[in-house]
Motif scaffolding. Structure first.
Motif, mmCIF file in Angstrom:
data_model
loop_
_atom_site.group_PDB
_atom_site.id
_atom_site.type_symbol
_atom_site.label_atom_id
_atom_site.label_comp_id
_atom_site.label_asym_id
_atom_site.label_seq_id
_atom_site.Cartn_x
_atom_site.Cartn_y
_atom_site.Cartn_z
ATOM 1 N N PRO A 63 102.094 -68.079 48.314
ATOM 2 C CA PRO A 63 101.185 -68.823 49.190
ATOM 3 C C PRO A 63 100.822 -70.174 48.580
ATOM 4 C CG PRO A 63 99.979 -67.149 47.999
ATOM 5 C CD PRO A 63 101.433 -66.928 47.681
ATOM 6 N N THR A 64 100.439 -71.096 49.429
ATOM 7 C CA THR A 64 99.982 -72.389 48.931
ATOM 8 C C THR A 64 98.641 -72.215 48.231
ATOM 9 O OG1 THR A 64 98.768 -72.892 50.967
ATOM 10 C CG2 THR A 64 101.106 -73.539 50.858
ATOM 11 N N GLY A 65 98.291 -73.177 47.402
ATOM 12 C CA GLY A 65 97.000 -73.131 46.723
ATOM 13 C C GLY A 65 95.841 -73.112 47.705
ATOM 14 N N ARG A 66 95.991 -73.857 48.781
ATOM 15 C CA ARG A 66 94.935 -73.902 49.794
ATOM 16 C C ARG A 66 94.770 -72.544 50.474
ATOM 17 N NH1 ARG A 66 95.244 -78.681 54.054
ATOM 18 N NH2 ARG A 66 94.926 -79.810 52.092
ATOM 19 N N SER A 67 95.891 -71.866 50.749
ATOM 20 C CA SER A 67 95.846 -70.552 51.383
ATOM 21 C C SER A 67 95.157 -69.542 50.485
ATOM 22 C CB SER A 67 97.266 -70.085 51.708
ATOM 23 O OG SER A 67 97.267 -68.773 52.211
ATOM 24 N N ALA A 68 95.469 -69.568 49.186
ATOM 25 C CA ALA A 68 94.853 -68.638 48.241
ATOM 26 C C ALA A 68 93.351 -68.888 48.134
ATOM 27 C CB ALA A 68 95.524 -68.769 46.872
ATOM 28 N N GLN A 69 92.956 -70.148 48.108
ATOM 29 C CA GLN A 69 91.531 -70.480 48.024
ATOM 30 C C GLN A 69 90.789 -70.015 49.271
ATOM 31 O OE1 GLN A 69 89.746 -71.505 45.568
ATOM 32 N NE2 GLN A 69 91.316 -72.125 44.088
ATOM 33 N N ARG A 70 91.425 -70.176 50.439
ATOM 34 C CA ARG A 70 90.800 -69.710 51.683
ATOM 35 C C ARG A 70 90.594 -68.201 51.651
ATOM 36 N NH1 ARG A 70 92.255 -66.946 55.845
ATOM 37 N NH2 ARG A 70 94.423 -66.839 55.128
ATOM 38 N N PHE A 71 91.592 -67.483 51.183
ATOM 39 C CA PHE A 71 91.507 -66.026 51.097
ATOM 40 C C PHE A 71 90.359 -65.626 50.171
ATOM 41 C CE2 PHE A 71 93.134 -61.707 50.461
ATOM 42 C CZ PHE A 71 93.676 -61.427 51.698
ATOM 43 N N ARG A 72 90.271 -66.315 49.055
ATOM 44 C CA ARG A 72 89.194 -66.034 48.103
ATOM 45 C C ARG A 72 87.828 -66.303 48.734
ATOM 46 N NH1 ARG A 72 88.139 -69.408 42.446
ATOM 47 N NH2 ARG A 72 86.057 -68.586 42.044
ATOM 48 N N THR A 73 87.694 -67.452 49.386
ATOM 49 C CA THR A 73 86.413 -67.822 49.975
ATOM 50 C C THR A 73 85.964 -66.815 51.020
ATOM 51 O OG1 THR A 73 86.836 -70.173 49.586
ATOM 52 C CG2 THR A 73 85.190 -69.621 51.257
ATOM 53 N N ASP A 74 86.890 -66.360 51.849
ATOM 54 C CA ASP A 74 86.545 -65.399 52.900
ATOM 55 C C ASP A 74 86.122 -64.051 52.312
ATOM 56 O OD1 ASP A 74 87.055 -67.278 54.804
ATOM 57 O OD2 ASP A 74 89.021 -66.510 55.383
ATOM 58 N N LEU A 75 86.748 -63.639 51.216
ATOM 59 C CA LEU A 75 86.342 -62.399 50.557
ATOM 60 C C LEU A 75 84.946 -62.540 49.960
ATOM 61 C CD1 LEU A 75 89.654 -61.312 48.781
ATOM 62 C CD2 LEU A 75 88.474 -60.070 50.599
ATOM 63 N N GLU A 76 84.675 -63.672 49.350
ATOM 64 C CA GLU A 76 83.351 -63.912 48.777
ATOM 65 C C GLU A 76 82.283 -63.894 49.858
ATOM 66 O OE1 GLU A 76 84.314 -66.620 44.834
ATOM 67 O OE2 GLU A 76 84.063 -67.620 46.779
ATOM 68 N N ARG A 77 82.587 -64.467 51.013
ATOM 69 C CA ARG A 77 81.620 -64.467 52.122
ATOM 70 C C ARG A 77 81.327 -63.053 52.600
ATOM 71 N NH1 ARG A 77 84.360 -69.493 55.444
ATOM 72 N NH2 ARG A 77 83.320 -71.198 54.294
ATOM 73 N N ALA A 78 82.311 -62.166 52.427
ATOM 74 C CA ALA A 78 82.122 -60.766 52.828
ATOM 75 C C ALA A 78 81.423 -59.949 51.743
ATOM 76 C CB ALA A 78 83.471 -60.135 53.155
ATOM 77 N N GLY A 79 81.076 -60.611 50.636
ATOM 78 C CA GLY A 79 80.325 -59.936 49.580
ATOM 79 C C GLY A 79 81.169 -59.224 48.541
ATOM 80 N N ILE A 80 82.470 -59.534 48.474
ATOM 81 C CA ILE A 80 83.354 -58.871 47.504
ATOM 82 C C ILE A 80 83.640 -59.826 46.346
ATOM 83 C CG2 ILE A 80 85.636 -57.861 47.139
ATOM 84 C CD1 ILE A 80 85.601 -56.913 49.986
ATOM 85 N N PRO A 81 83.321 -59.431 45.119
ATOM 86 C CA PRO A 81 83.621 -60.285 43.954
ATOM 87 C C PRO A 81 85.124 -60.504 43.825
ATOM 88 C CG PRO A 81 82.093 -58.511 43.372
ATOM 89 C CD PRO A 81 82.622 -58.192 44.740
ATOM 90 N N VAL A 82 85.524 -61.742 43.601
ATOM 91 C CA VAL A 82 86.953 -62.043 43.599
ATOM 92 C C VAL A 82 87.232 -63.261 42.721
ATOM 93 C CG1 VAL A 82 86.680 -63.396 45.732
ATOM 94 C CG2 VAL A 82 88.959 -62.579 45.076
ATOM 95 N N THR A 83 88.370 -63.252 42.060
ATOM 96 C CA THR A 83 88.859 -64.422 41.335
ATOM 97 C C THR A 83 90.349 -64.568 41.618
ATOM 98 O OG1 THR A 83 89.269 -63.059 39.369
ATOM 99 C CG2 THR A 83 87.210 -64.287 39.420
#
Length: 351
Positions: free
Chosen positions: A301-321
Motif C-alpha cells: 500500500p502507499t504511505g498515505r493509504s497506510a496512514q489512513r488505515f491507522r487513523t481510522d483504527l485510532e478513531r475507533a479506539g484501537i491502539p495502533v502503530t
C-alpha cells in the motif's frame, strides 16, 4: 546410544544428568552457567571440571554449536542480519535491530516453515526440521559475542512457527530466562504465531508472561484462509477466544500483526470487521506494509493509504502503530536473506 545435547537441557535437567552419571547435582548448575552466562561451547574449556569429569561428559553428552556464516550490515539504520550455519549444514537467519531502548533480536525457531503463508518468504523452500533449544539460544549468544553488546529484547519471529516447535520453544524460554544463565525477563520476550490455537491455550496455562503476537492479516475467514492455510483449521473466532484466554491467564496485552496489502485487506469493510472482532480484546495492532516477494503477486500500500488505515483504527479506539521498516537494504524481513543466499549458492554450484 545417542549422546545428550547438553546445552539444550534446562538447569533442572542438567542437575539430574549429573547425578545420573555419578556426580554431584551442583555440577549441573556449573555447566548451565558455563553455557548460558559465559558463552561456553567446548567441554574441554570447562576449567572448573577435572579432566576426568570432562572426559565423562564427552562420553555421555555433546554440545551443539552454530557458526556465523555471514553478517550483513544495513547502511540505513544499523540493523544487522546474520546467516548461521548449523552442524548439519542447514542455514538459518537472525536479525539485530537497534532502538533507543536497546538491542532487539529476532531469531528463528525452525529451518524453513510448514505453515505456507502466501506472502512469507520463510515458507517457500518448505519445512526441513525443528531447531533445538541450544540452536535458538546460540543465535542470541553468537550475535552478542559478535557485537560485544547485550541483547535487551527477544522476538521469536524469524523463520518457522514457534508453536509448531512447542516443546523446544518452551525449553528455550526457560533457559534464556533463568537467573543462573542469561536472565532475560519474560516481559522482554515476544512470541509470534500464525494462530496454532491449541498451543496458545497450552502456553497460557504455563503462566509465562511473555508477549503473544498474532499474525492476523485479515479479519475475514475466507480471505485469511487464502493467504494463510492455517485459517482452514482455526477460525478467526477461535483465535480471538484463545487470545482472550491468554490475556486472562497472563495479564499481557496481545499484539496483532497485520500486513497491509493494497486492495486485499485495507478496505473499509476490513476496517469495520477489525473493529468488530477486536473491540473486547486488550490488544495493540502493528501495521506492516507488505514486503513483496516473487511468488505473491500483490502490491504494497502507499504511505498515505497506510496512514489512513491507522487513523481510522485510532478513531475507533484501537491502539495502533505502523511498524518502522528496518534493514530494507539487506532483505531483513523473515526468510528473505536466507532464501536469496541459498539460491545464489545453488546457482553457482550448478554453473
Amino acid at each position: 546410544m545417542d549422546k545428550i545435547e547438553l546445552n539444550s537441557l534446562t538447569l533442572e535437567e542438567l542437575e539430574k544428568f549429573m547425578v545420573g552419571i555419578g556426580e554431584k547435582g551442583y555440577r549441573g548448575e556449573q555447566l548451565f552457567t558455563f553455557f548460558h552466562r559465559n558463552y561456553g561451547h567446548k567441554i574441554e574449556d570447562i576449567s572448573v571440571f577435572s579432566i576426568g569429569l570432562r572426559d565423562k561428559l564427552k562420553k555421555f553428552g555433546r554440545v551443539n554449536n552454530i557458526e556465523v556464516l555471514k553478517r550483513f550490515d544495513s547502511n540505513i539504520d544499523n540493523t544487522k542480519k546474520y546467516l548461521f550455519l548449523l552442524e548439519d549444514n542447514n542455514i538459518i537467519e537472525g536479525v539485530v535491530m537497534e532502538y533507543k531502548h536497546g538491542l532487539t533480536v529476532c531469531i528463528s525457531t525452525q529451518v524453513g516453515c510448514k505453515m505456507g503463508c502466501s506472502f512469507c518468504a520463510s515458507t517457500k523452500e518448505g519445512f526441513i526440521r525443528n531447531l533445538s533449544p541450544s540452536e535458538m539460544v546460540n543465535q542470541i549468544y553468537s550475535m552478542e559475542k559478535d557485537l560485544n553488546k547485550k541483547i535487551s529484547n527477544i522476538v521469536l519471529m524469524g523463520s518457522g512457527e514457534p508453536l509448531d516447535n512447542y516443546e523446544n520453544t518452551l525449553k528455550f524460554l526457560y533457559i534464556i530466562h533463568h537467573e543462573k544463565g542469561h536472565n532475560i525477563s519474560y516481559r522482554n520476550i515476544t512470541l509470534s504465531t500464525c494462530g496454532v490455537v491449541p498451543r496458545i491455550y497450552d502456553l497460557a496455562d504455563e503462566g509465562i508472561p511473555i508477549t503473544l503476537s498474532i499474525s492476523l492479516h485479515s479479519p475475514l475467514d475466507d480471505i485469511r484462509s487464502n493467504m494463510m492455510p492455517i485459517g482452514n483449521r482455526y477460525s478467526i473466532n477461535d483465535i480471538i477466544n484463545s487470545c482472550k484466554y491468554y490475556y486472562n491467564q497472563t495479564n499481557r496485552r496481545i499484539t496483532i500483526e497485520y500486513t497491509l496489502i493494497e486492495g486485499v485487506n485495507d478496505r473499509d469493510r476490513d476496517l469495520e470487521e477489525i473493529v468488530k472482532i477486536l473491540k473486547d480484546l486488550n490488544c495493540h495492532i502493528n501495521l506492516i506494509p507488505l514486503n513483496p516477494i516473487e511468488e505473491f503477486d500483490e502490491e504494497r500500500p502507499t504511505g498515505r493509504s497506510a496512514q489512513r488505515f491507522r487513523t481510522d483504527l485510532e478513531r475507533a479506539g484501537i491502539p495502533v502503530t505502523i511498524r518502522r521498516e528496518m534493514g530494507s537494504d539487506i532483505s531483513a524481513s523473515c526468510g528473505q536473506l536466507r532464501r536469496s543466499y541459498i539460491r545464489d549458492r545453488d546457482r553457482k554450484t550448478f554453473q
